[in-house]
Scaffold this motif. Structure first.
Motif, PDB file in Angstrom:
ATOM      1  N   ALA A 145       0.832  -1.210   0.000  1.00 49.49           N
ATOM      2  CA  ALA A 145       0.000   0.000   0.000  1.00 49.49           C
ATOM      3  C   ALA A 145       0.864   1.256   0.000  1.00 49.49           C
ATOM      4  O   ALA A 145       0.558   2.232  -0.700  1.00 49.49           O
TER       5      ALA A 145
ATOM      6  N   SER B 273       0.958   4.017  -2.917  1.00 46.80           N
ATOM      7  CA  SER B 273       0.680   5.430  -2.602  1.00 46.80           C
ATOM      8  C   SER B 273       1.798   6.328  -3.129  1.00 46.80           C
ATOM      9  O   SER B 273       1.526   7.381  -3.716  1.00 46.80           O
TER      10      SER B 273
ATOM     11  N   GLN C  84      -3.305  -3.024  -9.016  1.00 44.65           N
ATOM     12  CA  GLN C  84      -2.944  -2.987  -7.597  1.00 44.65           C
ATOM     13  C   GLN C  84      -3.965  -3.734  -6.749  1.00 44.65           C
ATOM     14  O   GLN C  84      -3.601  -4.435  -5.809  1.00 44.65           O
TER      15      GLN C  84
ATOM     16  N   MET D 209      -3.040  -6.790  -4.266  1.00 37.36           N
ATOM     17  CA  MET D 209      -3.382  -6.774  -2.842  1.00 37.36           C
ATOM     18  C   MET D 209      -4.329  -7.926  -2.502  1.00 37.36           C
ATOM     19  O   MET D 209      -4.227  -8.506  -1.416  1.00 37.36           O
TER      20      MET D 209
END
Length: 144
Positions: free
Chosen positions: A65, A69, A110, A114
């Protein structure tokens, strides 16, 4: 006198048999207690392994994450620079459309990454617990 000796012999035999039965019961109880302790220890080890695997998964998810970001902020900054340098409204629309498409594709990729991390983490953290449940079921079935 013979009757007294017969009673004495009977009492001694009864006492000896009682002592043997008591000793056997204590030994069986200790063996069962030892087995329960071993089982409890293995259960605790499985819980610790499960929590460790879940923690590693959470760390991997957090790291992923953070990396996403950071990459998103960089991509947004680059897009803003490109938009600021646009020479026409048409170019702004084209740049914004390309950025939106790229951002959506990156986001979807993404989400897939994840999801894989979460899935692998769940699998790894449940494995030791499932093994203990399987061992308990096998033990109960063998006892029947």
């Amino acid at each position: 006198m013979a009757a007294a000796e017969t009673v004495k012999t009977t009492v001694e035999q009864f006492t000896a048999a009682g002592n043997v039965a008591f000793k056997d019961a204590v030994e069986k109880s200790l063996a069962n207690l030892n087995e329960v302790n071993t089982h409890s220890k293995k259960n605790l080890e499985a819980v610790i392994a499960s929590v460790t695997a879940a923690t590693k998964g959470a760390e991997a998810l957090g790291a992923e994450a953070m990396a996403f970001s950071k990459a998103s902020v960089e991509a947004n900054m680059n897009a803003a620079k490109s938009l600021a340098g646009a020479k026409s409204v048409q170019e702004v629309v084209e740049l914004q459309t390309a950025f939106a498409k790229s951002a959506l594709e990156t986001y979807m990729a993404q989400v897939g990454k994840m999801s894989e991390i979460v899935s692998a983490s769940m699998k790894d953290s449940m494995k030791p617990l499932n093994e203990r449940v399987t061992a308990a079921v096998e033990r109960f079935q063998a006892a029947r």
